[in-house]
Design a protein around this motif. Structure first.
Motif, mmCIF file in Angstrom:
data_model
loop_
_atom_site.group_PDB
_atom_site.id
_atom_site.type_symbol
_atom_site.label_atom_id
_atom_site.label_comp_id
_atom_site.label_asym_id
_atom_site.label_seq_id
_atom_site.Cartn_x
_atom_site.Cartn_y
_atom_site.Cartn_z
ATOM 1 N N ARG A 78 9.209 -25.915 35.591
ATOM 2 C CA ARG A 78 10.328 -26.276 34.719
ATOM 3 C C ARG A 78 11.542 -25.374 34.935
ATOM 4 O O ARG A 78 12.692 -25.813 34.881
ATOM 5 C CB ARG A 78 9.862 -26.225 33.261
ATOM 6 N N TYR A 79 11.282 -24.092 35.154
ATOM 7 C CA TYR A 79 12.383 -23.136 35.322
ATOM 8 C C TYR A 79 12.469 -22.651 36.774
ATOM 9 O O TYR A 79 12.850 -21.513 37.043
ATOM 10 C CB TYR A 79 12.172 -21.928 34.409
ATOM 11 N N ILE A 95 13.448 -14.573 32.145
ATOM 12 C CA ILE A 95 13.866 -15.876 31.616
ATOM 13 C C ILE A 95 13.632 -15.912 30.102
ATOM 14 O O ILE A 95 12.488 -15.962 29.647
ATOM 15 C CB ILE A 95 13.081 -17.036 32.288
ATOM 16 N N ASP A 115 15.813 -21.081 37.896
ATOM 17 C CA ASP A 115 16.091 -19.803 37.224
ATOM 18 C C ASP A 115 15.179 -18.701 37.762
ATOM 19 O O ASP A 115 15.606 -17.557 37.952
ATOM 20 C CB ASP A 115 15.901 -19.941 35.712
#
Length: 863
Positions: free
Chosen positions: A538-539, A630, A542
């Motif tokens: 999902r990240y 994050i 990042d």
């Protein structure tokens, strides 16, 4: 820590660490010296809090984001060697990180030139006195230590004294010396004046300095009386004070570490009742011993509490009379072993009382010496002494010796199991029998005990009962009434909030211990691994950016032109080495929890099949370091951990309720480690202690009114209740209602047999405890419950409490037939039924409680 800290203890540890961090930073950067104190009532667990602080100093504390101080050195100082030894033992008992070698008693053979970091050194006044071998040679003008040729002579060929060791430690820039003053109100009281010879006292020398050094940088006083410490430090040389850490006495009492009830038995008339009350005290000891044995059998606990009785005698006792008192004890309880008696007299020797030879024992050894059932003492024994299994005291002190009695009794209030026993006031109480007191003279004792003896702060939740009676389970109450009672959901205050992943890990461990979920720890971490795996997808963008920041060290090169005085700044980028990566990993581990970071590292490393083990682990640590950067990912982990913990607690609620009281208490604490703890179950009360006589202002007694049908009662089926006129009328009128079969006076104390309901006032969550629960049998034969609470509106918390009750009623629809609150408005008694949804809605939007009671939603109360 071996012990789970109570919420107030954890808060105090956090505050102490904050002050130590600030003091250390200022010492090393500015050379400033600081002092502050930790103040808590007797029995709050100050040594346990100190153990947690020392663990954090030496090893760090993730919960409080506290980095370890690699140069930390602690001197623990008191004026009593035996008190030091007891503190040393307690620190080791409480900590799972402080070893015997970390807790060093400084003896006469100590010869280090500096104290070593990561250790606690125990010193006392005697070790620093003029004649101590550790000190001799410190004063250069001592004629006994000057040779014929004028050279300084050191005892035992030492190269330095203990003062030299302290100075060398202070002056080492890589070390930070912390001075902990135990029972600081005593030491500091002595240190504010110079000795008779004009020289400063030892404590003052440690704080303000002695020959060759300017005083220990950081002073932490552990004190039960904050004012004495404040007065003392105000006169310190070149030293700033930080805000003192003061523990709320109400939280200490609520925690269950201290007994809720102190029973004072005194004669009702003038006369000589010493022998009568001594027999009664012995009988109480025998009864409480049976109670503890029964409880331990019920709980499947092999280590039953072994209570003892303290026999407090005058300072100049008649040994023959004490012998007769001992004879009386054995006459009342002939099964007692003849060698079950010890003394703690200041003479420290075997004492002969009539035909009995009674050995001396050091006060700090009494608790562990289970063979002692009768302890003969004079004054307050010693500061810092406590003995949780001392459950009965018979004091032959005169009525004028109130202080000596309260000092000793104040040290007998610790709960033997460090927790409240659910539903049994007898096991949550301590008994004191005062043959030479009357109702008037006992008032000073009551007043002192209600304020914690030393700290002087009120202890709400503690009760002092004079000549109480025992209430037992009412045999006339049917089982279905008890089932209804135990099904009523109670609420508790949220305690210190632990990080959700750590809370889940703790829960998993306990569920595995009790065999409720096999391999719960692995299952919990496996679920968290799934969350982290999903987060990597999902990240992904990042995390990739964060990885680059972990793997690269970005800086600037400053280039100065001396001729033109111009400066040029050029960026540079270097690859991070292993030290940088590991530092970033440790920071991330504090975010997601060290345990989860470790297990997820292994999970990730197992997937890097093309890398060798070391490289795979470095790669895993790099990924976790990036994850820790994050912010949204942390919220995802916390939410998932909270969800799983709540699911497991709910699924295993019945099984947990079938565990022992001790194990249930562990899960209760885990439930409370969140901002919104789950409802808790009520415990069945089995033994209450109630006053049957109310004291009037003139000191005379007046029998309390007796009521039938209470869940607990005396041997005649009646319950004495101290009610105001309004409460009394409510009880009488409710008992007259058709179908009423039982009632319950809800205790106002924080116990598991007391129904608690949350409400919020001024942004703070609090607990209200409604007055009464009534039980009725309806036409179908079913038992229903009614919650009835006379609710005054003259106080500022009237509306917040109403809203708390309304929210509770909304969340527990169907539990009660009625939830009614009463008040008096304009001379009329008005009632609101909170089971009605429109009434709840009006309460939530009202601007005052009075408006709701005066509205058409309320009705006139008719009994």
């Amino acid at each position: 820590m071996k012990f789970t800290l109570k919420d107030y203890q954890d808060e105090a540890v956090r505050d102490v660490l904050e002050r130590l961090k600030k003091a250390s930073r200022r010492w090393h950067s500015e050379g400033d010296r600081h002092a502050f104190s930790l103040t808590a009532t007797t029995g709050a667990g100050k040594t346990v809090m100190a153990a947690a602080v020392f663990e954090a100093l030496f090893y760090g504390n993730d919960d409080h984001d506290f980095e370890p101080d690699p140069g930390a050195v602690v001197i623990w100082f008191s004026d009593d060697p035996s008190l030091n030894e007891q503190s040393r033992w307690r620190l080791q008992e409480a900590s799972d990180k402080l070893t015997i070698s970390d807790l060093v008693t400084v003896g006469n053979t100590f010869g280090g030139d500096k104290f070593q970091p990561g250790k606690v050194y125990f010193l006392n006044t005697q070790k620093l006195s003029k004649n101590s071998l550790l000190v001799r040679g410190h004063e250069a003008d001592d004629p006994d230590l000057i040779s014929a040729d004028g050279q300084r002579i050191m005892p035992d060929m030492r190269s330095h004294t203990i003062w030299d060791t302290i100075r060398n430690t202070i002056e080492d820039p890589n070390l930070t010396l912390y001075l902990v003053l135990d029972e600081a109100h005593r030491g500091m009281k002595e240190s504010v004046r110079a000795g008779a010879d004009g020289k400063p006292t030892i404590v003052r020398q440690l704080i303000n300095g002695s020959a060759g050094f300017a005083g220990i940088p950081i002073v932490w006083g552990i004190s039960a009386t904050v004012q004495r410490f404040n007065d003392a430090v105000s006169g310190m040389n070149d030293r700033s004070t930080l805000p003192n850490v003061v523990v709320d006495a109400a939280k200490v009492q609520e925690s269950g570490l201290l007994k809720d009830t102190i029973n004072l038995d005194i004669p009702d008339e003038a006369g000589e009742f010493s022998t009568v009350l001594l027999r009664r005290g012995t009988s109480k000891l025998r009864e409480i011993s049976k109670e503890w044995h029964t409880y331990s059998t019920q709980q499947d606990d092999a280590d039953a509490v072994v209570p003892l009785m303290v026999l407090q005698v005058p300072n100049s006792p008649d040994h023959k009379e004490i012998g007769r008192w001992i004879d009386t004890i054995f006459d009342e309880w002939p099964e007692l072993s003849l060698d079950c008696i010890a003394n703690v007299f200041g003479e420290h020797k075997l004492e002969t009382f009539g035909r009995h030879s009674v050995p001396y024992i050091a006060p700090e050894r009494v608790e562990e010496s289970h063979w002692i059932r009768i302890l003969i003492a004079k004054d307050a024994i010693s500061t810092g002494w406590d003995c949780p299994r001392a459950e009965v005291m018979v004091s032959f002190r005169a009525a004028s010796d109130k202080t000596h009695i309260t000092q000793l009794l104040g040290r007998m209030v610790r709960s033997p199991l460090a927790r409240r026993i659910p539903g049994n006031e007898r096991l949550n109480a301590v008994d004191c029998l005062l043959p030479h007191f009357d109702k008037r003279s006992v008032e000073a004792v009551v007043s002192a005990l209600m304020t914690g003896v030393e700290a002087g702060e009120q202890l709400p939740g503690r009760q002092i009962l004079i000549n109480p009676q025992e209430m037992k389970v009412n045999p006339a109450i049917s089982q279905d009434v008890w089932e209804k009672f135990l099904g009523i959901p109670s609420q508790t205050l949220p305690k210190r909030q632990t990080r959700p992943v750590k809370r889940l890990t703790a829960l998993a461990h306990e569920l595995s211990v009790d065999g409720l979920i096999e391999g719960a720890g692995k299952k919990a971490h496996a679920e968290m691994h799934k969350v982290l795996d999903g987060a990597q997808v999902r990240y992904a963008e990042d995390i990739a950016y964060a990885r680059n920041s972990v793997l690269a060290v970005i800086g600037k090169t400053v280039q100065a032109d001396i001729k033109t005085s111009r400066m040029t700044f050029n960026d540079f980028v270097e690859a991070a080495d292993l030290i940088v990566i590991e530092d970033a990993y440790r920071r991330a581990a504090r975010v997601i929890s060290p345990d989860l970071a470790t297990s997820y590292s292994e999970h990730l490393a197992a997937g890097y099949q093309t890398l060798d083990d070391d490289d795979a682990l470095i790669e895993a640590h790099t990924t976790i370091a990036a994850i820790g950067i994050i912010p949204d990912l942390k919220d995802d982990i916390n939410a998932a951990a909270d969800k799983l913990a709540t699911q497991w607690l709910t699924q295993n609620r019945v099984e947990i309720k079938n565990l022992t009281d001790e194990r249930q208490d562990v899960y209760r604490q885990i439930r409370e480690m969140s901002t919104d703890p789950l409802p808790i179950d009520l415990a069945k009360p089995t033994t209450w202690l109630q006053m049957s006589i109310a004291r009037r202002a003139d000191g005379q007694g007046e029998p309390l009114p007796l009521f039938e049908k209470h869940l607990l009662c005396d041997q005649h089926g009646m319950f004495p209740a101290d009610l105001n006129s309004w409460e009394r009328n409510v009880v009488l009128e409710e008992l007259k209602r058709a179908g009423t079969i039982a009632w319950y006076r809800n205790p106002s104390r924080a116990s598991q047999d007391s129904l608690g309901i949350k409400y919020e006032e001024g942004g703070e969550v609090k607990i209200l405890r409604p007055d009464f629960i009534f039980f009725a049998r309806v036409a179908s034969g079913k038992v229903v419950a009614d919650l009835v609470d006379p609710h005054g509106i003259q106080f500022g918390d009237a509306l917040p409490k109403l809203r708390g009750l309304a929210k509770y009623a909304e969340e527990n629809t169907g539990v009660f037939r009625r939830i009614e609150v009463y008040t008096e408005v304009s001379g009329k008694r008005r009632v609101l039924d909170l089971t009605v949804s429109t009434t709840r809605t009006a309460i939530m939007s009202a601007t005052s409680a009075k408006d709701v009671y005066e509205s058409s939603l309320a009705s006139d109360y008719v009994g």
